[in-house]
Structure formats: C-alpha cells, structure tokens
Motif scaffolding. Structure first.
Motif, PDB file in Angstrom:
ATOM      1  N   ASN A  38       0.824  -1.206   0.000  1.00 40.79           N
ATOM      2  CA  ASN A  38       0.000   0.000   0.000  1.00 40.79           C
ATOM      3  C   ASN A  38       0.862   1.261   0.000  1.00 40.79           C
ATOM      4  O   ASN A  38       0.511   2.264  -0.632  1.00 40.79           O
ATOM      5  N   GLU A  39       1.983   1.220   0.715  1.00 43.47           N
ATOM      6  CA  GLU A  39       2.898   2.365   0.696  1.00 43.47           C
ATOM      7  C   GLU A  39       3.423   2.601  -0.719  1.00 43.47           C
ATOM      8  O   GLU A  39       3.505   3.740  -1.188  1.00 43.47           O
ATOM      9  N   LYS A  40       3.763   1.520  -1.394  1.00 45.41           N
ATOM     10  CA  LYS A  40       4.246   1.622  -2.775  1.00 45.41           C
ATOM     11  C   LYS A  40       3.169   2.203  -3.687  1.00 45.41           C
ATOM     12  O   LYS A  40       3.456   3.040  -4.560  1.00 45.41           O
ATOM     13  N   LEU A  41       1.921   1.797  -3.471  1.00 50.29           N
ATOM     14  CA  LEU A  41       0.830   2.291  -4.305  1.00 50.29           C
ATOM     15  C   LEU A  41       0.617   3.789  -4.105  1.00 50.29           C
ATOM     16  O   LEU A  41       0.454   4.537  -5.079  1.00 50.29           O
ATOM     17  N   VAL A  42       0.595   4.236  -2.860  1.00 49.63           N
ATOM     18  CA  VAL A  42       0.355   5.658  -2.584  1.00 49.63           C
ATOM     19  C   VAL A  42       1.460   6.514  -3.190  1.00 49.63           C
ATOM     20  O   VAL A  42       1.190   7.531  -3.845  1.00 49.63           O
ATOM     21  N   ARG A  43       2.697   6.104  -3.014  1.00 51.40           N
ATOM     22  CA  ARG A  43       3.811   6.881  -3.578  1.00 51.40           C
ATOM     23  C   ARG A  43       3.784   6.837  -5.106  1.00 51.40           C
ATOM     24  O   ARG A  43       4.094   7.826  -5.775  1.00 51.40           O
ATOM     25  N   GLY A  44       3.394   5.689  -5.654  1.00 47.82           N
ATOM     26  CA  GLY A  44       3.301   5.585  -7.107  1.00 47.82           C
ATOM     27  C   GLY A  44       2.228   6.488  -7.673  1.00 47.82           C
ATOM     28  O   GLY A  44       2.400   7.083  -8.750  1.00 47.82           O
ATOM     29  N   PHE A  45       1.118   6.610  -6.956  1.00 45.02           N
ATOM     30  CA  PHE A  45       0.051   7.494  -7.421  1.00 45.02           C
ATOM     31  C   PHE A  45       0.503   8.953  -7.419  1.00 45.02           C
ATOM     32  O   PHE A  45       0.198   9.707  -8.353  1.00 45.02           O
ATOM     33  N   ILE A  46       1.220   9.361  -6.384  1.00 42.88           N
ATOM     34  CA  ILE A  46       1.682  10.751  -6.310  1.00 42.88           C
ATOM     35  C   ILE A  46       2.640  11.053  -7.462  1.00 42.88           C
ATOM     36  O   ILE A  46       2.599  12.138  -8.060  1.00 42.88           O
ATOM     37  N   THR A  47       3.489  10.091  -7.804  1.00 40.60           N
ATOM     38  CA  THR A  47       4.390  10.276  -8.948  1.00 40.60           C
ATOM     39  C   THR A  47       3.588  10.439 -10.234  1.00 40.60           C
ATOM     40  O   THR A  47       3.892  11.306 -11.071  1.00 40.60           O
ATOM     41  N   TYR A  48       2.557   9.626 -10.399  1.00 41.50           N
ATOM     42  CA  TYR A  48       1.701   9.733 -11.585  1.00 41.50           C
ATOM     43  C   TYR A  48       0.999  11.085 -11.619  1.00 41.50           C
ATOM     44  O   TYR A  48       0.893  11.720 -12.679  1.00 41.50           O
ATOM     45  N   TRP A  49       0.526  11.530 -10.467  1.00 46.64           N
ATOM     46  CA  TRP A  49      -0.148  12.833 -10.379  1.00 46.64           C
ATOM     47  C   TRP A  49       0.797  13.958 -10.787  1.00 46.64           C
ATOM     48  O   TRP A  49       0.409  14.893 -11.488  1.00 46.64           O
ATOM     49  N   GLN A  50       2.066  13.853 -10.385  1.00 45.55           N
ATOM     50  CA  GLN A  50       3.054  14.868 -10.775  1.00 45.55           C
ATOM     51  C   GLN A  50       3.278  14.846 -12.284  1.00 45.55           C
ATOM     52  O   GLN A  50       3.375  15.899 -12.933  1.00 45.55           O
ATOM     53  N   GLU A  51       3.331  13.652 -12.850  1.00 45.74           N
ATOM     54  CA  GLU A  51       3.544  13.529 -14.294  1.00 45.74           C
ATOM     55  C   GLU A  51       2.391  14.133 -15.088  1.00 45.74           C
ATOM     56  O   GLU A  51       2.580  14.552 -16.240  1.00 45.74           O
ATOM     57  N   GLN A  52       1.210  14.187 -14.475  1.00 42.72           N
ATOM     58  CA  GLN A  52       0.043  14.754 -15.151  1.00 42.72           C
ATOM     59  C   GLN A  52      -0.085  16.261 -14.920  1.00 42.72           C
ATOM     60  O   GLN A  52      -1.093  16.865 -15.307  1.00 42.72           O
ATOM     61  N   GLY A  53       0.910  16.870 -14.286  1.00 44.46           N
ATOM     62  CA  GLY A  53       0.903  18.313 -14.095  1.00 44.46           C
ATOM     63  C   GLY A  53       0.367  18.777 -12.757  1.00 44.46           C
ATOM     64  O   GLY A  53       0.066  19.967 -12.595  1.00 44.46           O
ATOM     65  N   CYS A  54       0.203  17.879 -11.792  1.00 45.40           N
ATOM     66  CA  CYS A  54      -0.275  18.217 -10.442  1.00 45.40           C
ATOM     67  C   CYS A  54      -1.608  18.970 -10.450  1.00 45.40           C
ATOM     68  O   CYS A  54      -1.737  20.032  -9.818  1.00 45.40           O
ATOM     69  N   PRO A  55      -2.630  18.476 -11.147  1.00 50.74           N
ATOM     70  CA  PRO A  55      -3.924  19.173 -11.130  1.00 50.74           C
ATOM     71  C   PRO A  55      -4.544  19.136  -9.735  1.00 50.74           C
ATOM     72  O   PRO A  55      -4.464  18.129  -9.035  1.00 50.74           O
ATOM     73  N   TRP A  56      -5.135  20.264  -9.337  1.00 51.72           N
ATOM     74  CA  TRP A  56      -5.779  20.339  -8.021  1.00 51.72           C
ATOM     75  C   TRP A  56      -7.082  21.111  -8.118  1.00 51.72           C
ATOM     76  O   TRP A  56      -7.098  22.172  -8.748  1.00 51.72           O
ATOM     77  N   PRO A  57      -8.152  20.594  -7.518  1.00 51.51           N
ATOM     78  CA  PRO A  57      -8.253  19.305  -6.822  1.00 51.51           C
ATOM     79  C   PRO A  57      -8.002  18.132  -7.766  1.00 51.51           C
ATOM     80  O   PRO A  57      -8.197  18.250  -8.972  1.00 51.51           O
ATOM     81  N   ILE A  58      -7.590  17.024  -7.200  1.00 52.07           N
ATOM     82  CA  ILE A  58      -7.297  15.850  -8.014  1.00 52.07           C
ATOM     83  C   ILE A  58      -8.598  15.326  -8.615  1.00 52.07           C
ATOM     84  O   ILE A  58      -9.512  14.938  -7.881  1.00 52.07           O
ATOM     85  N   PRO A  59      -8.729  15.311  -9.931  1.00 49.43           N
ATOM     86  CA  PRO A  59      -9.971  14.822 -10.541  1.00 49.43           C
ATOM     87  C   PRO A  59     -10.168  13.326 -10.284  1.00 49.43           C
ATOM     88  O   PRO A  59      -9.203  12.555 -10.287  1.00 49.43           O
ATOM     89  N   ALA A  60     -11.407  12.946 -10.077  1.00 44.51           N
ATOM     90  CA  ALA A  60     -11.704  11.524  -9.881  1.00 44.51           C
ATOM     91  C   ALA A  60     -11.288  10.720 -11.107  1.00 44.51           C
ATOM     92  O   ALA A  60     -10.837   9.575 -10.991  1.00 44.51           O
ATOM     93  N   ALA A  61     -11.413  11.333 -12.288  1.00 44.74           N
ATOM     94  CA  ALA A  61     -11.044  10.631 -13.522  1.00 44.74           C
ATOM     95  C   ALA A  61      -9.557  10.299 -13.534  1.00 44.74           C
ATOM     96  O   ALA A  61      -9.144   9.255 -14.056  1.00 44.74           O
ATOM     97  N   LEU A  62      -8.733  11.176 -12.954  1.00 43.56           N
ATOM     98  CA  LEU A  62      -7.298  10.910 -12.920  1.00 43.56           C
ATOM     99  C   LEU A  62      -6.999   9.705 -12.032  1.00 43.56           C
ATOM    100  O   LEU A  62      -6.137   8.878 -12.359  1.00 43.56           O
ATOM    101  N   VAL A  63      -7.719   9.608 -10.915  1.00 45.44           N
ATOM    102  CA  VAL A  63      -7.536   8.454 -10.026  1.00 45.44           C
ATOM    103  C   VAL A  63      -7.885   7.167 -10.759  1.00 45.44           C
ATOM    104  O   VAL A  63      -7.146   6.174 -10.711  1.00 45.44           O
ATOM    105  N   LEU A  64      -9.007   7.178 -11.471  1.00 44.84           N
ATOM    106  CA  LEU A  64      -9.438   5.978 -12.183  1.00 44.84           C
ATOM    107  C   LEU A  64      -8.487   5.635 -13.321  1.00 44.84           C
ATOM    108  O   LEU A  64      -8.253   4.456 -13.612  1.00 44.84           O
ATOM    109  N   ASP A  65      -7.931   6.665 -13.975  1.00 46.53           N
ATOM    110  CA  ASP A  65      -6.948   6.406 -15.027  1.00 46.53           C
ATOM    111  C   ASP A  65      -5.730   5.694 -14.454  1.00 46.53           C
ATOM    112  O   ASP A  65      -5.192   4.757 -15.057  1.00 46.53           O
TER     113      ASP A  65
END
Length: 211
Positions: A38-65
């Motif tokens: 789970n730690e690996k997953l959370v950190r991996g998601f944050i890296t993916y979020w950064q690669e997508q330009g750090c949109p805020w608030p985090i869109p639900a669609a980005l999580v599902l992607d």
C-alpha cells in the motif's frame, strides 16, 4: 497543492498506518507485506499525479486512469487494491484540504457479510437448558457451557474473549464486579461490568470448580 505538499501528506498518512500496525501484536508477515504494498501504491500514485501536471483538486477521472493503468479482465483484485489504497489516502488528505475530491466506490464488495442471527431471550433460555443435557464427557462440562452461554448473552463479549479469560481477569469482590478482557481485536484491554445475576452465577461456578 504542490508535489512536495502532497508527498508530505502521504508520509504522514503512511506513518499513521505503520503506527497502527505496530500497535497490534496480532499482525503477521502477510499484513506487513500488504502494508508495504500500500505504501508503494500511494507513492506511485503521487508520482503519476506529478507527471500529469499536479492538477488540483485531483480529478476523480485521474484516479481511475491511474487505477486502470495496464488493467485487464484478469486484474480485478489488483485494480481494487490500487483504488482502495489511494481512496483511503485521499480521505485523509481531505481532513486537511477540504477541496479534495473522493472518487466514488466503483467496486462491489468482494464478500457480502451475512446478516447476523440475533438470539431472543427464549432462544438463550433453550440453549442454556440444552447445556444441562450435554453428555458429561468430562467434569464440569455442563456447568462450563451453561455458564459460558450466560456470560456471552449478558455481556456481549466475543467467544474468543470469553474463552481467553483467566482467574486473574475475574474480579467479583469489587464494586462493580467486572472481568478484564485482554488483547482485544485492536490489541487493547477493557473492563466489562457484570450484571449482579451474572456475577452471582460466576461465583457459583467458581465454587463448583473449587470443591
């Protein structure tokens, strides 16, 4: 919200999870591996979020992607774990950042919990009467089962908690009489106050055992 800000939230979230894990002595190797995953997953998601330009608030669609990256019909359980790991993290973030969006749960429950059967008073009486009819394969079998059923019915204790009681856990000569339940589900102990009739029955049972 910057990458460093969200990473700081993640480390606080993961530190809390590790503290909860260490506080429960019943956790084993499989739980430890799940925690690390789970730690690996959370950190991996944050890296993916950064690669997508750090949109805020985090869109639900980005999580599902992110959840469905490399997904397929045979990856249901993997996708479910990825989704729940990040969803739990975002729920924690929303405590400090109210604008955080939480994606809806798109997965059906893996296991449907059965509706518990609630015993009526008459059911309990019948069970306790049946205890006296048990075959006496060992001394005090009938008395033990009869007393155990009454203890469970009057206190709401779990069967494992009741079976784990020792003489040192039973305090009948104090006010109010109570038993000490140790090493509960979350590794803590608690006092369970006894009804006067239950305390009286336990005294009788202990007297039988001492004779």
């Amino acid at each position: 919200m910057t990458y460093l800000d969200l990473s700081a939230h993640a480390e606080e979230f993961l530190a809390m999870r590790r503290a909860i894990f260490r506080a429960n002595p019943r956790r084993g190797g499989q739980d430890r591996r799940r925690l690390r995953y789970n730690e690996k997953l959370v950190r991996g998601f944050i890296t993916y979020w950064q690669e997508q330009g750090c949109p805020w608030p985090i869109p639900a669609a980005l999580v599902l992607d992110w959840v469905t990256l490399g997904s397929g019909r045979h990856h249901y359980y993997r996708d479910l774990h990825r989704f729940y790991a990040v969803r739990a993290f975002l729920q924690q973030v929303r405590v400090f950042e109210p604008g955080t969006q939480i994606p809806e749960n798109i997965f059906r429950p893996l296991h449907r919990r059965r509706t518990p059967h609630l015993y009526s008073e008459s059911d309990i009486v019948l069970l306790m009467e049946a205890a006296w009819k048990l075959r006496a394969v060992c001394r005090f079998r009938r008395e033990t089962v009869h007393t155990l059923i009454g203890l469970l019915a009057s206190t709401g204790m779990r069967i494992g908690e009741a079976l784990g009681l020792t003489l040192d856990d039973v305090n009948l000569d104090v006010d109010p009489p109570h038993v000490v339940v140790r090493d509960t589900k979350f590794g803590k102990s608690r006092n369970v106050v006894l009804h006067p009739s239950t305390a009286k029955r336990l005294r009788q049972y202990l007297h039988w055992r001492a004779v």
